[in-house]
Design an enzyme around this catalytic site. Structure first.
Site, PDB file in Angstrom:
ATOM      1  N   GLU A 155       0.841  -1.201   0.000  1.00 25.20           N
ATOM      2  CA  GLU A 155       0.000   0.000   0.000  1.00 25.20           C
ATOM      3  C   GLU A 155       0.869   1.241   0.000  1.00 25.20           C
ATOM      4  O   GLU A 155       1.898   1.296   0.677  1.00 25.20           O
ATOM      5  CB  GLU A 155      -0.886   0.009   1.253  1.00 25.20           C
ATOM      6  CG  GLU A 155      -1.722   1.259   1.413  1.00 25.20           C
ATOM      7  CD  GLU A 155      -2.471   1.323   2.739  1.00 25.20           C
ATOM      8  OE1 GLU A 155      -3.442   2.103   2.831  1.00 25.20           O
ATOM      9  OE2 GLU A 155      -2.092   0.596   3.685  1.00 25.20           O
ATOM     10  N   GLU A 254     -11.750   2.263   6.424  1.00 22.20           N
ATOM     11  CA  GLU A 254     -10.603   2.638   7.243  1.00 22.20           C
ATOM     12  C   GLU A 254     -10.626   4.151   7.439  1.00 22.20           C
ATOM     13  O   GLU A 254      -9.783   4.889   6.943  1.00 22.20           O
ATOM     14  CB  GLU A 254      -9.284   2.180   6.580  1.00 22.20           C
ATOM     15  CG  GLU A 254      -8.110   2.208   7.548  1.00 22.20           C
ATOM     16  CD  GLU A 254      -6.776   1.902   6.893  1.00 22.20           C
ATOM     17  OE1 GLU A 254      -6.112   0.942   7.317  1.00 22.20           O
ATOM     18  OE2 GLU A 254      -6.381   2.632   5.960  1.00 22.20           O
TER      19      GLU A 254
END
Length: 272
Positions: A155, A254
């Protein structure tokens, strides 16, 4: 953002609750898993939790009707936020990866986020040597993960607001690494929030990288709250784009609730 657009009827969106951000009001891991089920999440994703055993997590998962765990992280270390790009600590990285694999096996989870590390903890290492180390460690990880049919994802975390010294700092860098490796089980975790801040134009990024996106996470930009909060991103457009590129995975929530998790979940009702 504009919230009046109707999504096409055939879109099926599946949301996962990231327990590093949601349900912090609850104290026990059992309560958190059960809340995910109660509030209609399809799955759970977990940051590395060093103080909770694999067995405790599996008991919590079962207590919530065997809700799937779709993503876990490798251990984040003592403030390093990963070890995958840290030359000289390859043995530690391999150990941390094996811990994550053991946890994934217990939880029947098929995706592991391999965290790279923060550059300031390294000191004298150059970015080029860190990249070489990361590439070697990802090749090692791919072989290990293949034994269990697990996908490894990396990521990009923006350096502008979130973590100024995280090594993989933008989507362009993450995708370069993935495409150079060209390994079927090393893919992209596409975080809409980080991508908008670091690269911009998330719709174009999703289109360009649709072949390597394995997981998506969401939060409004720039304050990282619920998708329905004020910000730069139109989530009707984003969810339609995910449909357009045939993304069938979960969408990880998130974000930081503006008040509490339950009150902040009203936005999700119109999509499920």
């Amino acid at each position: 953002s504009t919230w009046g657009i109707n999504l096409t009827a055939e879109i099926m969106l599946r949301f996962s609750a990231n327990l590093g951000f949601l349900f912090k009001e609850l104290t026990s891991i059992n309560e958190k898993f059960q809340a995910c089920r109660k509030f209609d999440f399809d799955a759970v994703e977990l940051p590395w939790q060093p103080n909770v055993s694999n067995e405790e997590l599996e008991i919590a998962r079962r207590s919530a009707g065997n809700i799937p765990v779709v993503l876990i992280n490798t251990p984040s270390g003592d403030g390093e936020l990963g070890l995958a790009a840290w030359s000289g600590r390859e043995t530690d990285f391999k150990s941390s990866l094996m811990k994550a694999i053991e946890r994934a096996k217990v939880l029947e989870c098929k995706m592991i986020h391999i965290t790279s590390c923060r550059t300031t903890v390294i000191g004298i290492d150059s970015r080029s040597s860190m990249r070489e180390t990361l590439m070697r460690n990802l090749r090692f990880a791919a072989k290990e993960l293949e034994n269990y049919s697990i996908i490894g994802v990396i990521e990009a975390i923006n350096n502008k607001i979130s973590i100024p010294d995280y090594f993989i700092k933008d989507v362009a860098m993450a995708t370069d690494i993935i495409r150079e490796l060209n390994l079927p089980n090393i893919r992209l975790l596409f975080d809409v929030y980080h991508a908008q801040i670091a690269d911009g134009d998330v719709l174009q990024l999703l289109e360009l990288n649709k072949d390597i996106v394995a997981h998506v996470q969401i939060a409004q930009t720039p304050d990282r709250h619920e998708p329905s909060s004020n910000g730069l991103l139109n989530f009707d457009d984003i969810f339609n784009k995910l449909k357009d590129i045939n993304y069938t995975g979960h969408i990880g929530c998130e974000y930081l609730p503006q008040t509490n998790t339950e009150d902040g979940l009203k936005w999700m009702k119109r999509y499920i």
